[in-house]
Every structure is written in C-alpha cells, then in structure tokens.
Design a protein around this motif. Structure first.
Motif, short mmCIF file in Angstrom:
data_model
loop_
_atom_site.label_atom_id
_atom_site.label_comp_id
_atom_site.label_asym_id
_atom_site.label_seq_id
_atom_site.Cartn_x
_atom_site.Cartn_y
_atom_site.Cartn_z
N LYS A 7 0.84 -1.20 0.00
CA LYS A 7 0.00 0.00 0.00
C LYS A 7 0.87 1.26 0.00
N LYS A 8 1.93 1.21 0.80
CA LYS A 8 2.85 2.35 0.88
C LYS A 8 3.52 2.58 -0.48
N ALA A 10 2.33 1.66 -3.44
CA ALA A 10 1.30 2.13 -4.37
C ALA A 10 1.03 3.62 -4.16
N THR A 11 0.96 4.03 -2.90
CA THR A 11 0.73 5.45 -2.59
C THR A 11 1.89 6.30 -3.08
N THR A 12 3.10 5.83 -2.88
CA THR A 12 4.28 6.56 -3.33
C THR A 12 4.28 6.70 -4.84
N ARG A 13 3.96 5.62 -5.55
CA ARG A 13 3.89 5.68 -7.02
C ARG A 13 2.83 6.67 -7.49
N GLU A 14 1.69 6.64 -6.81
CA GLU A 14 0.61 7.57 -7.18
C GLU A 14 1.04 9.01 -6.97
N ARG A 15 1.68 9.28 -5.83
CA ARG A 15 2.14 10.64 -5.54
C ARG A 15 3.20 11.09 -6.54
N GLY A 17 3.47 10.06 -9.61
CA GLY A 17 2.75 10.32 -10.86
C GLY A 17 2.04 11.67 -10.82
N ASN A 18 1.42 11.97 -9.68
CA ASN A 18 0.74 13.26 -9.53
C ASN A 18 1.72 14.42 -9.60
N GLU A 21 2.76 14.95 -13.16
CA GLU A 21 1.68 15.59 -13.91
C GLU A 21 1.62 17.09 -13.60
#
Length: 60
Positions: A7-8, A10-15, A17-18, A21
């Motif tokens: 989960k950590k 996945a959250t890091t990857r999402e952040r 990516g954001n 962007e």
C-alpha cells in the motif's frame, strides 16, 4: 512484501505520478504565458509601427 508495504509503495507511485503531472502542467502553463507575452509584445509593436507610419505620412 507485506500488505502494508504494498500500500505504501502504491501510494508513493501515485504521488510521484501526480507530482510529474503537476510539473508537466506547470511547464505548459509557463510556456503558454511566455507565448501570450510574446503575442502581446508583437501586437504592441504592430500598433507602434502603424502610429509611426501615420505620423510619417502626415509629415510628408
């Protein structure tokens, strides 16, 4: 890798990516603002040129 680590990650990857962007959008915005500034300057020069041409014609 346990569930908490996944989960950590996945959250890091999402952040990340954001953040990428936002950086891309910021770059595009900066370029757009620069282009608008150039367009404004070109219009200003065009108006100055017309004004000077009119003054020159009146002197002749």
């Amino acid at each position: 890798m346990n569930s908490k680590e996944q989960k950590k990650l996945a959250t890091t990857r999402e952040r990340m990516g954001n953040a990428k962007e936002r950086a891309d959008l910021s770059s595009e915005l900066e370029e757009d603002l620069e282009n608008l500034g150039l367009q404004r300057r070109m219009k200003q020069l065009e108006l100055e040129s017309k004004f000077l041409k009119k003054q020159n014609d009146e002197l002749l």
